[in-house]
Write an enzyme that holds these catalytic residues in place. Structure first.
Site, PDB file in Angstrom:
ATOM      1  N   LYS A  78       8.185   9.692   1.671  1.00 59.74           N
ATOM      2  CA  LYS A  78       7.288   8.567   1.963  1.00 59.74           C
ATOM      3  C   LYS A  78       7.120   8.465   3.472  1.00 59.74           C
ATOM      4  CE  LYS A  78       5.130   5.284  -0.326  1.00 59.74           C
ATOM      5  NZ  LYS A  78       4.692   5.243  -1.735  1.00 59.74           N
TER       6      LYS A  78
ATOM      7  N   ASP B 109      -1.118   4.753   0.181  1.00 66.64           N
ATOM      8  CA  ASP B 109      -0.301   3.639  -0.319  1.00 66.64           C
ATOM      9  C   ASP B 109      -0.960   2.398   0.305  1.00 66.64           C
ATOM     10  OD1 ASP B 109       2.519   3.184  -1.776  1.00 66.64           O
ATOM     11  OD2 ASP B 109       2.445   1.773  -0.117  1.00 66.64           O
TER      12      ASP B 109
HETATM   13  P1  NDP Z   1      -3.926  -1.564  -1.137  1.00 66.96           P
HETATM   14  O1  NDP Z   1      -3.734  -1.556   0.330  1.00 66.96           O
HETATM   15  O2  NDP Z   1      -5.140  -0.948  -1.714  1.00 66.96           O
HETATM   16  O3  NDP Z   1      -3.843  -3.057  -1.699  1.00 66.96           O
HETATM   17  C1  NDP Z   1      -2.720  -3.830  -1.484  1.00 66.96           C
HETATM   18  C2  NDP Z   1      -2.957  -5.198  -2.099  1.00 66.96           C
HETATM   19  O4  NDP Z   1      -1.732  -5.916  -2.096  1.00 66.96           O
HETATM   20  C3  NDP Z   1      -3.931  -6.028  -1.287  1.00 66.96           C
HETATM   21  O5  NDP Z   1      -4.615  -6.904  -2.140  1.00 66.96           O
HETATM   22  C4  NDP Z   1      -3.013  -6.774  -0.336  1.00 66.96           C
HETATM   23  O6  NDP Z   1      -3.562  -7.976   0.172  1.00 66.96           O
HETATM   24  C5  NDP Z   1      -1.833  -7.066  -1.234  1.00 66.96           C
HETATM   25  N1  NDP Z   1      -0.630  -7.180  -0.410  1.00 66.96           N
HETATM   26  C6  NDP Z   1      -0.109  -6.242   0.415  1.00 66.96           C
HETATM   27  N2  NDP Z   1       0.989  -6.705   1.039  1.00 66.96           N
HETATM   28  C7  NDP Z   1       1.146  -7.951   0.607  1.00 66.96           C
HETATM   29  C8  NDP Z   1       2.095  -8.950   0.886  1.00 66.96           C
HETATM   30  N3  NDP Z   1       3.104  -8.736   1.752  1.00 66.96           N
HETATM   31  N4  NDP Z   1       1.957 -10.133   0.213  1.00 66.96           N
HETATM   32  C9  NDP Z   1       0.937 -10.335  -0.660  1.00 66.96           C
HETATM   33  N5  NDP Z   1       0.013  -9.426  -0.965  1.00 66.96           N
HETATM   34  C10 NDP Z   1       0.118  -8.253  -0.340  1.00 66.96           C
HETATM   35  O7  NDP Z   1      -2.615  -0.879  -1.723  1.00 66.96           O
HETATM   36  P2  NDP Z   1      -2.353  -0.266  -3.180  1.00 66.96           P
HETATM   37  O8  NDP Z   1      -3.135  -0.975  -4.207  1.00 66.96           O
HETATM   38  O9  NDP Z   1      -2.491   1.198  -3.057  1.00 66.96           O
HETATM   39  O10 NDP Z   1      -0.806  -0.565  -3.363  1.00 66.96           O
HETATM   40  C11 NDP Z   1      -0.310  -1.730  -4.024  1.00 66.96           C
HETATM   41  C12 NDP Z   1       1.104  -1.469  -4.497  1.00 66.96           C
HETATM   42  O11 NDP Z   1       1.098  -0.367  -5.417  1.00 66.96           O
HETATM   43  C13 NDP Z   1       2.119  -1.090  -3.420  1.00 66.96           C
HETATM   44  O12 NDP Z   1       3.384  -1.594  -3.784  1.00 66.96           O
HETATM   45  C14 NDP Z   1       2.147   0.437  -3.497  1.00 66.96           C
HETATM   46  O13 NDP Z   1       3.351   0.951  -3.001  1.00 66.96           O
HETATM   47  C15 NDP Z   1       2.028   0.626  -5.001  1.00 66.96           C
HETATM   48  N6  NDP Z   1       1.575   1.926  -5.467  1.00 66.96           N
HETATM   49  C16 NDP Z   1       0.395   2.469  -5.017  1.00 66.96           C
HETATM   50  C17 NDP Z   1      -0.022   3.693  -5.508  1.00 66.96           C
HETATM   51  C18 NDP Z   1      -1.328   4.281  -5.125  1.00 66.96           C
HETATM   52  O14 NDP Z   1      -1.665   5.338  -5.661  1.00 66.96           O
HETATM   53  N7  NDP Z   1      -2.105   3.691  -4.245  1.00 66.96           N
HETATM   54  C19 NDP Z   1       0.792   4.452  -6.470  1.00 66.96           C
HETATM   55  C20 NDP Z   1       1.967   3.751  -6.929  1.00 66.96           C
HETATM   56  C21 NDP Z   1       2.338   2.553  -6.415  1.00 66.96           C
HETATM   57  P3  NDP Z   1      -4.091  -8.032   1.685  1.00 66.96           P
HETATM   58  O15 NDP Z   1      -5.352  -7.223   1.697  1.00 66.96           O
HETATM   59  O16 NDP Z   1      -4.296  -9.473   1.942  1.00 66.96           O
HETATM   60  O17 NDP Z   1      -3.013  -7.431   2.535  1.00 66.96           O
HETATM   61  O1  2IT Z   2       4.001   4.965  -4.613  1.00 70.21           O
HETATM   62  C1  2IT Z   2       3.343   5.963  -4.967  1.00 70.21           C
HETATM   63  O2  2IT Z   2       3.676   6.647  -5.938  1.00 70.21           O
HETATM   64  C2  2IT Z   2       2.140   6.307  -4.196  1.00 70.21           C
HETATM   65  N1  2IT Z   2       1.801   5.584  -3.266  1.00 70.21           N
HETATM   66  C3  2IT Z   2       1.353   7.531  -4.554  1.00 70.21           C
HETATM   67  C4  2IT Z   2       1.961   8.745  -3.922  1.00 70.21           C
HETATM   68  C5  2IT Z   2       1.167  10.020  -4.073  1.00 70.21           C
HETATM   69  O3  2IT Z   2       1.640  11.018  -3.498  1.00 70.21           O
HETATM   70  O4  2IT Z   2       0.135  10.066  -4.730  1.00 70.21           O
END
Ligand code: NDP
Ligand code: 2IT
Length: 448
Positions: free
Chosen positions: A129, A169
């Protein structure tokens, strides 16, 4: 819960001592070590041959300065990180997070969890990561580009299609991956699948954008089906409104549920008729604005300041898709009181240990992040596969492989829990099933 096995308890104490001030990392390790008690009792070799001691220590930590110039000509300095945690079963794989809260402990917890998640996908990817404390909010496209180019100037020395393959992420989506890829290609003069989540014109995979959210719903549907239930007719609350949340909302709706609430870090919206996710996509993906803007699309919806209030909205299924520790014990109790039947984690570690205990004690079906959100990284591995073949599958081909992977993850986690006498405990099942493949590979490799 506490760790009863004396050796594992000592490993935990050492992790706390060697990684001071990193509570998220301690939390992630503690949960895994608790799950492994039954495993090491049955097979002490994992302790005797040093696997447990090794698996909690990253293979490599890279930490660097990221200098860039803002639109006013001022020099800005951020910190960059890449933690290459474990390469026993494949090249390091895992996302990059750009958020002001990022420090070494956050990247370490995410990298550690990624080891087990990636193993669960059944595909050959190790765990890593990275990220930065850079805040993309309010930055111009050119500032984002200059930051990404500077970040990649250092990162490019440490990654490669067969070494370490980053992705997105929080705060890193298609735009950032594009700038990062462009800079890598320029510096190395090679066009390889060094990043995933790429645009479709330059090696990206169809369905990668949708994969985490869709995969979360495929997993949850399988968990519900296994208990003679489904999404159909259910009320769903989803936190966040980013990549994971948006496509979870889309798939849950396609599966017959009604998504009534979504949030961002400022607050949440409630739409009793079901959130129009096309509007959310426009606000978040195109305009990059706050979720409050939804009221312009539907003046009958409600907006509430503060993001944690979303868990007071009555629902059958809760899908936390924002960030770590966003559901605490108090929120979990409210969800239970309001009759929630299933909680599945789209975000990484969104439930505190007390919240998980509350769900499990009250018979709520609970899908832990490592299993439930593995669809994103699994599809990244499918993107790597297509890049190696210099070929691309159709959306339907990728989506059907994703579906199969998520169904398998559910059944593998469930079977592992049962085999170790913890029937129904998917937290333990996911940790155990994820661990065994990596641990056995580590045993084969000797002390390395
Ligand atoms: P994005 O940046 O696209 O979206 C994040 C969302 O979460 C936004 O709505 C953001 O709001 C909100 N957010 C972030 N930090 C906070 C906080 N401290 N308190 C409240 N709301 C918060 O990220 P992703 O959708 O990609 O990721 C979301 C989660 O999913 C994370 O935990 C990530 O690790 C996990 N994840 C992502 C993957 C991926 O493929 N993208 C795969 C697996 C897991 P704001 O815009 O106001 O900050
Ligand atoms: O938390 C996760 O699994 C991710 N943000 C996706 C990682 C990836 O390599 O696609």
């Amino acid at each position: 819960m506490s760790i009863k096995n004396a050796y594992l308890a000592k490993v935990m104490d050492d992790v706390v001592k060697r990684n001071p001030g990193e509570p998220e990392f301690h939390q992630a390790v503690r949960e895994v070590l608790e799950s492994l008690e039954v495993v090491v009792e049955r097979n002490p070799e994992y302790i005797e041959k040093g696997v447990i001691d090794s698996i909690v220590e990253p293979e490599r930590i890279i930490k660097f300065r990221v200098p860039w110039v803002d639109d006013n000509g001022k020099v800005q300095i951020n910190r960059g990180f890449r933690i290459q945690f474990n390469s026993a079963i494949g090249p390091y794989k895992g996302g990059l997070r750009f958020h002001p809260s990022v420090y070494e402990g956050i990247i370490k917890f995410l990298g550690f969890e990624q080891i087990f998640k990636n193993s669960l996908t059944g595909l050959p990817i190790g765990g890593g990561k990275g990220g930065s404390d850079f805040d993309p909010k309010g930055k111009s496209d050119m500032e984002i580009m200059r930051f990404c180019q500077s970040f990649m100037t250092e990162l490019s020395k440490h990654i490669g299609a067969d070494t370490d393959v980053p992705a997105g992420d929080i705060g890193v989506g298609g735009r950032e991956i594009g700038y990062l890829f462009g800079q890598y290609k320029r510096l190395r003069n090679e066009f390889t699948g060094v990043l995933t989540g790429k645009g479709l014109t330059y090696g990206g995979s169809l369905a990668r954008t949708e994969a985490t959210g869709y995969g979360l719903c495929y997993f949850t549907e399988e968990m519900l089906n296994d208990h003679n239930n489904s999404f159909k007719g259910k009320t769903v609350v989803i936190s966040g409104s980013g990549n994971v949340a948006i496509y979870a909302a889309e798939k849950a709706t396609q599966l017959g549920a009604k998504v009534v609430a979504l949030s961002d870090s400022n607050g949440y919206i409630y739409d009793k008729d079901g959130v129009a996710f096309a509007a959310i996509k426009q606000i978040k993906e195109v305009e990059r604005k706050r979720i409050k803007e939804y009221l312009k699309y539907n003046p009958n919806a409600e907006y509430h300041e503060g993001c944690s209030g979303i868990w007071t909205v009555k629902c059958d299924i809760a899908l936390p898709c924002a960030t770590q520790n966003e559901i605490n014990e108090e929120s979990a109790k409210i969800l239970v009181k309001n009759g929630v039947i299933a909680v599945a984690e789209g975000a990484n570690m969104p439930s505190t240990p007390e919240a998980i205990e509350c769900f499990q004690k009250n018979g709520v079906l609970f899908g832990p992040a490592k299993a439930a959100n593995a669809g994103g990284v699994a599809t990244s591995a499918l993107e790597m596969c297509q890049n190696s073949m210099r070929y691309s599958w159709t959306f339907e081909e990728v989506d059907s492989k994703l579906h199969e992977i998520m169904v398998n993850i559910y059944h593998n986690a469930s079977a592992a829990a049962k085999e170790y006498g913890l029937d129904g405990n998917l937290v333990a099942g996911a940790n155990i099933a994820g661990f065994l493949k990596v641990a056995n590979a580590m045993l084969s490799h000797g002390v390395v």
